[in-house]
Design a protein around this motif. Structure first.
Motif, PDB file in Angstrom:
ATOM      1  N   GLY A  80     -21.109 -28.596   4.057  1.00 34.99           N
ATOM      2  CA  GLY A  80     -20.014 -27.845   4.670  1.00 34.99           C
ATOM      3  C   GLY A  80     -19.941 -28.126   6.157  1.00 34.99           C
ATOM      4  N   SER A  81     -18.861 -27.626   6.793  1.00 35.75           N
ATOM      5  CA  SER A  81     -18.776 -27.726   8.256  1.00 35.75           C
ATOM      6  C   SER A  81     -17.997 -26.508   8.717  1.00 35.75           C
ATOM      7  CB  SER A  81     -18.052 -29.011   8.637  1.00 35.75           C
ATOM      8  OG  SER A  81     -16.767 -28.990   8.022  1.00 35.75           O
ATOM      9  N   GLY A  82     -17.866 -26.352   9.998  1.00 36.14           N
ATOM     10  CA  GLY A  82     -17.116 -25.196  10.505  1.00 36.14           C
ATOM     11  C   GLY A  82     -18.045 -24.180  11.136  1.00 36.14           C
ATOM     12  N   PRO A  83     -17.473 -23.102  11.690  1.00 33.72           N
ATOM     13  CA  PRO A  83     -18.259 -22.123  12.459  1.00 33.72           C
ATOM     14  C   PRO A  83     -19.370 -21.469  11.627  1.00 33.72           C
ATOM     15  CG  PRO A  83     -15.969 -21.390  12.155  1.00 33.72           C
ATOM     16  CD  PRO A  83     -16.027 -22.808  11.711  1.00 33.72           C
ATOM     17  N   PHE A  84     -19.093 -21.205  10.324  1.00 30.78           N
ATOM     18  CA  PHE A  84     -20.121 -20.548   9.505  1.00 30.78           C
ATOM     19  C   PHE A  84     -21.364 -21.428   9.394  1.00 30.78           C
ATOM     20  CE2 PHE A  84     -22.041 -19.818   5.245  1.00 30.78           C
ATOM     21  CZ  PHE A  84     -22.488 -18.529   5.462  1.00 30.78           C
ATOM     22  N   VAL A  85     -21.145 -22.722   9.085  1.00 26.79           N
ATOM     23  CA  VAL A  85     -22.276 -23.640   8.938  1.00 26.79           C
ATOM     24  C   VAL A  85     -23.006 -23.811  10.279  1.00 26.79           C
ATOM     25  CG1 VAL A  85     -22.920 -26.018   8.373  1.00 26.79           C
ATOM     26  CG2 VAL A  85     -21.252 -24.808   6.961  1.00 26.79           C
ATOM     27  N   ASP A  86     -22.252 -23.809  11.382  1.00 27.52           N
ATOM     28  CA  ASP A  86     -22.902 -23.917  12.704  1.00 27.52           C
ATOM     29  C   ASP A  86     -23.852 -22.747  12.938  1.00 27.52           C
ATOM     30  OD1 ASP A  86     -21.512 -26.210  13.082  1.00 27.52           O
ATOM     31  OD2 ASP A  86     -19.887 -25.268  14.264  1.00 27.52           O
ATOM     32  N   LYS A  87     -23.407 -21.541  12.538  1.00 24.36           N
ATOM     33  CA  LYS A  87     -24.279 -20.369  12.684  1.00 24.36           C
ATOM     34  C   LYS A  87     -25.548 -20.527  11.846  1.00 24.36           C
ATOM     35  CE  LYS A  87     -20.847 -16.788  13.417  1.00 24.36           C
ATOM     36  NZ  LYS A  87     -20.171 -15.659  12.802  1.00 24.36           N
ATOM     37  N   LEU A 145     -34.017 -30.510   5.966  1.00 15.81           N
ATOM     38  CA  LEU A 145     -32.669 -30.173   5.493  1.00 15.81           C
ATOM     39  C   LEU A 145     -31.676 -30.253   6.661  1.00 15.81           C
ATOM     40  CD1 LEU A 145     -30.774 -28.899   3.237  1.00 15.81           C
ATOM     41  CD2 LEU A 145     -31.371 -26.695   4.237  1.00 15.81           C
ATOM     42  N   LEU A 146     -32.087 -29.706   7.808  1.00 14.77           N
ATOM     43  CA  LEU A 146     -31.213 -29.719   8.985  1.00 14.77           C
ATOM     44  C   LEU A 146     -30.923 -31.157   9.411  1.00 14.77           C
ATOM     45  CD1 LEU A 146     -32.819 -26.810  11.058  1.00 14.77           C
ATOM     46  CD2 LEU A 146     -30.611 -26.765   9.894  1.00 14.77           C
ATOM     47  N   ALA A 147     -31.958 -31.990   9.343  1.00 12.86           N
ATOM     48  CA  ALA A 147     -31.796 -33.379   9.767  1.00 12.86           C
ATOM     49  C   ALA A 147     -30.888 -34.152   8.807  1.00 12.86           C
ATOM     50  CB  ALA A 147     -33.160 -34.051   9.850  1.00 12.86           C
ATOM     51  N   SER A 148     -30.853 -33.711   7.531  1.00 14.82           N
ATOM     52  CA  SER A 148     -30.096 -34.478   6.539  1.00 14.82           C
ATOM     53  C   SER A 148     -28.614 -34.121   6.542  1.00 14.82           C
ATOM     54  CB  SER A 148     -30.670 -34.219   5.149  1.00 14.82           C
ATOM     55  OG  SER A 148     -30.315 -32.904   4.758  1.00 14.82           O
ATOM     56  N   ASP A 149     -28.219 -33.120   7.346  1.00 12.59           N
ATOM     57  CA  ASP A 149     -26.806 -32.725   7.411  1.00 12.59           C
ATOM     58  C   ASP A 149     -26.261 -32.295   6.063  1.00 12.59           C
ATOM     59  OD1 ASP A 149     -26.055 -32.781  10.002  1.00 12.59           O
ATOM     60  OD2 ASP A 149     -25.763 -34.961  10.037  1.00 12.59           O
ATOM     61  N   ALA A 150     -27.135 -31.736   5.198  1.00 12.53           N
ATOM     62  CA  ALA A 150     -26.661 -31.398   3.851  1.00 12.53           C
ATOM     63  C   ALA A 150     -26.513 -29.899   3.659  1.00 12.53           C
ATOM     64  CB  ALA A 150     -27.616 -31.969   2.810  1.00 12.53           C
ATOM     65  N   ILE A 151     -26.197 -29.172   4.745  1.00 19.29           N
ATOM     66  CA  ILE A 151     -26.076 -27.721   4.593  1.00 19.29           C
ATOM     67  C   ILE A 151     -24.749 -27.398   3.914  1.00 19.29           C
ATOM     68  CG2 ILE A 151     -25.902 -25.526   5.821  1.00 19.29           C
ATOM     69  CD1 ILE A 151     -27.744 -26.698   7.905  1.00 19.29           C
ATOM     70  N   PRO A 152     -24.806 -26.716   2.737  1.00 15.59           N
ATOM     71  CA  PRO A 152     -23.556 -26.420   2.039  1.00 15.59           C
ATOM     72  C   PRO A 152     -22.710 -25.404   2.815  1.00 15.59           C
ATOM     73  CG  PRO A 152     -25.440 -25.523   0.836  1.00 15.59           C
ATOM     74  CD  PRO A 152     -25.990 -26.263   2.002  1.00 15.59           C
ATOM     75  N   GLY A 153     -21.446 -25.320   2.454  1.00 13.10           N
ATOM     76  CA  GLY A 153     -20.510 -24.520   3.243  1.00 13.10           C
ATOM     77  C   GLY A 153     -20.367 -23.074   2.823  1.00 13.10           C
ATOM     78  N   TYR A 154     -21.055 -22.663   1.760  1.00 16.57           N
ATOM     79  CA  TYR A 154     -20.880 -21.290   1.283  1.00 16.57           C
ATOM     80  C   TYR A 154     -22.204 -20.549   1.273  1.00 16.57           C
ATOM     81  CZ  TYR A 154     -16.449 -23.192  -0.217  1.00 16.57           C
ATOM     82  OH  TYR A 154     -15.231 -23.802  -0.225  1.00 16.57           O
ATOM     83  N   GLY A 155     -22.107 -19.246   1.554  1.00 22.75           N
ATOM     84  CA  GLY A 155     -23.310 -18.411   1.627  1.00 22.75           C
ATOM     85  C   GLY A 155     -24.204 -18.508   0.411  1.00 22.75           C
TER      86      GLY A 155
END
Length: 583
Positions: free
Chosen positions: A367-374, A419-429
């Motif tokens: 995911g991307s956007g303000p939520f994922v940044d938080k 996980l942070l390094a892999s940029d694979a954080i999904p966009g939903y809670g």
């Protein structure tokens, strides 16, 4: 050295107590009154058949009394520990068989001087009484490289002879036929033992002493000397050394084994080897024999002929043909004979390969956007904090547990960093919570790893279709519910729940309308900190710390301290991002 502890009533009655006990739990056998003779309960079935008797010193259980039963021994005569039974008892057992209508009696025993003399004398006595008796002496020891006048010692291979004779008797074969078969089979069997620690006869000191780092090759089953003492080495090396010695043509007591031979293998526990080691030995022997292209038709693994509590193992091998296999496979009610599969091990598939047992999670797009940044800034702060707290948490855990709480949390931090390094954080809670749950399950380990994973997995469904603050508060409640259910703890038991429940009570005040979530969260973080501090005065009622007397626990619980710290990271990271945003 003083003599070793034994769970007995008295030294003089230990053999009788053991025989009484054996008969007590086995319906198929009974004792002959006034003698140390165990016979089958169904003596009627011996009528017209050859009775097979064995016997010898006690202390080798299940040899011999454990092999009394239909399809194996008709009876057995037990001596004192490691002592040949007296002639009178042997004669009495033979007469009991003759009286039951046996068509001849076969005595099978191990090649030891005392047994030779006592069984031989009984046989001579029986000739006078016109009872048809034959004897077979088993010497299967492969230890000594030069012939001894006394011949080879009888070891675990003898039980194969008992099984073959018992099966032939059950089929109604004559005494002569059985004797002929056994005589032709004796040369096909060989045994070699190794010993790591001695045994002691009840009431005596150990029979010998072995240093911590040595083992004896070719040991006898009464503690008689072997052929050499060697330094302890890996199981694989020891087993190879044993099999090489057993099959070495320059050794006069060797067993000829070459590629293409069909054998059965006994991996015997001499009494004091753990079952874990026995399986290692079995695997080792099978692998080595198979590498020499030997076909293992059957493998019998267990305690077959022991030497009290001697730590060690013996390997027996016997050449077999379809006829011998049929006799070995025939059923027996004797409790000492393991119920082994009647199929060979040749080309057996030993591993099941199942691709894709794990569900595929790679389909979650990052995911991307303000939520994922938080989320990213929260996780980053959690990692940094846990890495800093490693020593503090370990120190707290040394008092209550095994001192690895910090290291366990650091494993989680490293996994999250990746996980942070892999940029694979999904966009939903809910995907983020599931993703973290799996990550922690696979990388953190320990009780904490399981607890965090359970909590995250239980929390996730609450925020599936709803990202509002109240949904996150409910998610924490679900997490706590799962922790209580599986961890068995309640608030007040001195666990991570003391921090989490305090925070959850506060977070229930959050409302989705008035944007008070950061204020409520700040209050909840304070409460969690206080909750973790309060654990230092609690009695541990759950977790590993509950085994420790509360007088020794003077500092807060490491799990509670870690949870309070993680909540504080969430708050700090959220305060740092745009305060106008909905959390």
């Amino acid at each position: 050295m003083h003599h070793s502890k034994k769970l007995i009533n008295s030294v003089e009655h230990c053999v009788d107590d053991a025989l009484n006990g054996l008969v007590a739990w086995n319906v198929g056998m009974q004792l002959v009154e006034g003698y140390r003779i165990v016979v089958r309960s169904d003596l009627d079935n011996i009528k017209g058949k050859v009775a097979v008797l064995s016997g010898g010193g006690s202390g080798h259980e299940p040899t011999h009394a454990g092999y009394v039963g239909a399809g194996m021994l008709s009876g057995c005569i037990a001596g004192d520990v490691f002592t040949s039974p007296p002639t009178g008892n042997i004669s009495a057992a033979i007469r009991a068989m003759a009286r039951a209508g046996a068509a001849g009696v076969l005595l099978i025993f191990n090649n030891y001087t005392g047994d030779q003399l006592n069984f031989g004398l009984a046989l001579e006595e029986m000739k006078i009484e016109r009872i048809s008796v034959e004897m077979i002496t088993v010497g299967d020891d492969c230890a000594f490289t030069t012939q001894r006048k006394t011949g080879r010692r009888g070891l675990c291979g003898a039980i194969l002879m008992l099984k073959i004779a018992g099966a032939m008797s059950e089929m109604g074969m004559s005494l002569d036929e059985i004797v002929l078969k056994l005589k032709s089979t004796l040369s096909k069997v060989g045994t070699l033992g190794i010993c790591l620690s001695p045994c002691s006869v009840p009431g005596s000191k150990p029979t010998f002493n072995l240093e911590m780092d040595e083992l004896e090759l070719g040991m006898g089953i009464h503690g008689e000397i072997g052929i050499e003492r060697i330094k302890i080495m890996s199981a694989d090396e020891i087993i190879q050394k044993m099999i090489d010695h057993m099959t070495n043509p320059t050794n006069e007591s060797h067993l000829r084994i070459q590629a293409g031979d069909h054998i059965v293998l006994i991996v015997n526990n001499l009494g004091g080897l753990s079952c874990l080691e026995l399986n290692i030995v079995a695997g080792s022997a099978i692998k080595y024999l198979e590498s020499k292209q030997v076909f293992i038709e059957r493998a019998y693994v267990g305690s077959y002929t022991t030497s009290l509590e001697m730590g060690g193992t013996s390997l027996s091998m016997m050449h077999v043909d379809p006829e011998l296999l049929k006799l070995l496979d025939m059923p027996t009610s004797a409790p000492g004979w393991a119920n082994v599969s009647r199929r060979n091990l040749v080309r057996k598939c030993r591993t099941l390969s199942v691709p894709h047992l794990e569900p595929d999670h790679r389909d979650t797009p990052p995911g991307s956007g303000p939520f994922v940044d938080k989320v990213r800034s929260i996780l980053d702060m959690v990692c940094t904090t846990l890495l800093q707290m490693e020593e503090e948490l370990n120190e707290l855990d040394r008092e209550a547990g095994d001192g690895d709480c910090g290291s366990t949390h650091v494993r989680a931090a490293h996994a999250i960093k990746n996980l942070l390094a892999s940029d694979a954080i999904p966009g939903y809670g809910h995907q983020i919570l599931l993703c973290l749950g799996r990550l922690i399950r696979d990388h953190m380990g320990g009780t904490s790893g399981a607890l965090y994973s359970i909590a995250l997995m239980a929390a996730a469904p609450n925020v599936k279709n709803n990202n509002k603050p109240s949904a996150w508060a409910l998610a924490l409640d679900s997490a706590i519910g799962a922790l209580k259910r599986y961890g068995g703890a309640e608030p007040g038991d001195r666990t991570m729940l003391d921090a989490l429940c305090a925070a959850a009570d506060e977070l229930r005040k959050v409302s989705d309308e008035d944007g008070n979530e950061l204020k409520v969260l700040a209050e909840a973080v304070q409460k969690a900190k206080a909750g973790s501090e309060a654990t230092k005065d609690m009695i541990a009622k759950a977790g590993r710390a509950s085994y420790i007397s509360s007088a020794q626990l003077t500092r807060p619980d490491p799990g509670a301290v870690a949870c309070a710290a993680i909540l504080k990271c969430i708050l700090t990271a959220l305060e740092g991002s745009n305060p106008e945003d909905q959390a």
